[in-house]
Design a protein around this motif. Sequence first.
Motif, PDB file in Angstrom:
ATOM      1  N   LEU A  56       0.820  -1.202   0.000  1.00 42.29           N
ATOM      2  CA  LEU A  56       0.000   0.000   0.000  1.00 42.29           C
ATOM      3  C   LEU A  56       0.856   1.255   0.000  1.00 42.29           C
ATOM      4  CD1 LEU A  56      -2.562  -1.062   2.758  1.00 42.29           C
ATOM      5  CD2 LEU A  56      -2.875  -1.197   0.281  1.00 42.29           C
ATOM      6  N   THR A  57       0.363   2.275  -0.656  1.00 39.74           N
ATOM      7  CA  THR A  57       1.016   3.575  -0.581  1.00 39.74           C
ATOM      8  C   THR A  57       0.676   4.205   0.772  1.00 39.74           C
ATOM      9  OG1 THR A  57      -0.876   4.788  -1.477  1.00 39.74           O
ATOM     10  CG2 THR A  57       0.718   3.897  -3.086  1.00 39.74           C
ATOM     11  N   ASP A  58       1.374   5.259   1.132  1.00 32.94           N
ATOM     12  CA  ASP A  58       1.058   5.968   2.378  1.00 32.94           C
ATOM     13  C   ASP A  58      -0.386   6.451   2.371  1.00 32.94           C
ATOM     14  OD1 ASP A  58       3.567   5.610   3.500  1.00 32.94           O
ATOM     15  OD2 ASP A  58       4.334   7.546   2.801  1.00 32.94           O
ATOM     16  N   GLU A  59      -0.822   6.974   1.242  1.00 33.20           N
ATOM     17  CA  GLU A  59      -2.204   7.470   1.133  1.00 33.20           C
ATOM     18  C   GLU A  59      -3.211   6.331   1.331  1.00 33.20           C
ATOM     19  OE1 GLU A  59      -5.010   9.283  -2.326  1.00 33.20           O
ATOM     20  OE2 GLU A  59      -3.016  10.191  -2.147  1.00 33.20           O
ATOM     21  N   GLU A  60      -2.951   5.184   0.728  1.00 30.29           N
ATOM     22  CA  GLU A  60      -3.859   4.035   0.870  1.00 30.29           C
ATOM     23  C   GLU A  60      -3.881   3.525   2.309  1.00 30.29           C
ATOM     24  OE1 GLU A  60      -3.312   2.392  -3.709  1.00 30.29           O
ATOM     25  OE2 GLU A  60      -1.995   1.642  -2.115  1.00 30.29           O
ATOM     26  N   ARG A  61      -2.729   3.543   2.977  1.00 32.42           N
ATOM     27  CA  ARG A  61      -2.669   3.086   4.377  1.00 32.42           C
ATOM     28  C   ARG A  61      -3.485   3.993   5.299  1.00 32.42           C
ATOM     29  NH1 ARG A  61       2.430   1.346   3.005  1.00 32.42           N
ATOM     30  NH2 ARG A  61       3.455   3.320   3.452  1.00 32.42           N
ATOM     31  N   LYS A  62      -3.617   5.261   4.946  1.00 32.98           N
ATOM     32  CA  LYS A  62      -4.334   6.223   5.791  1.00 32.98           C
ATOM     33  C   LYS A  62      -5.783   6.440   5.360  1.00 32.98           C
ATOM     34  CE  LYS A  62      -0.079   8.674   6.807  1.00 32.98           C
ATOM     35  NZ  LYS A  62       0.746   9.830   6.471  1.00 32.98           N
ATOM     36  N   HIS A  63      -6.183   5.872   4.256  1.00 33.96           N
ATOM     37  CA  HIS A  63      -7.522   6.128   3.716  1.00 33.96           C
ATOM     38  C   HIS A  63      -8.587   5.520   4.627  1.00 33.96           C
ATOM     39  CE1 HIS A  63     -10.738   6.787   0.883  1.00 33.96           C
ATOM     40  NE2 HIS A  63      -9.892   7.480   0.132  1.00 33.96           N
TER      41      HIS A  63
END
Length: 180
Positions: A56-63
């Motif tokens: 996962l990208t950082d953005e996906e991990r925080k979504h």
Amino acid sequence: MAEAGADKVRELITNARFVLFDFDGPVCQLFAGHSADDVAKDLVSWLEGHGLRALLTDEERKHPDPHVVLKAVNERHPRSDLVVELEERLTQQELKAVGSAQPTAYADPLIRTWRAVGCRLAVATNNSPRTVKDYLGGRGLLDCFDSHVYGRTSDLDLMKPNPDCLNRALRAMGGAPADS
């Protein structure tokens, strides 16, 4: 001008023979008492616990949307055992959320009214069909849909905005978009 808009809405409603509902939002607030953000975090933690943080990208991990996590993993490992297991974890979380889901205002009487006037009803959603059936059954609404519940399948590429679940619902009911 406003009257013309009201006439168009009246015509659409009067001519409808098939009504398709999305689930989370139009029928209920599924994650009202069981946060979708917490579910997304749980999926991310599970992946990290299996050494898969880099998927996962950082953005996906925080979504805050668990569907974003599921779709991201599917993009990188389509139809893999990993995706099957992650999807089942999401389904279990959705099923858990059913117990604290809040009905959307007026959804139950609207569903019963559409059914009473002879419309055929279906649910077309990105949620698990098991979740939808569990919720509708608990509200005494499942019979209104004649088991026409079309949700997430093992082919995650067919999740909305792909029209697959809408098309499956219309085909099963013998409906055409113009009558819906």
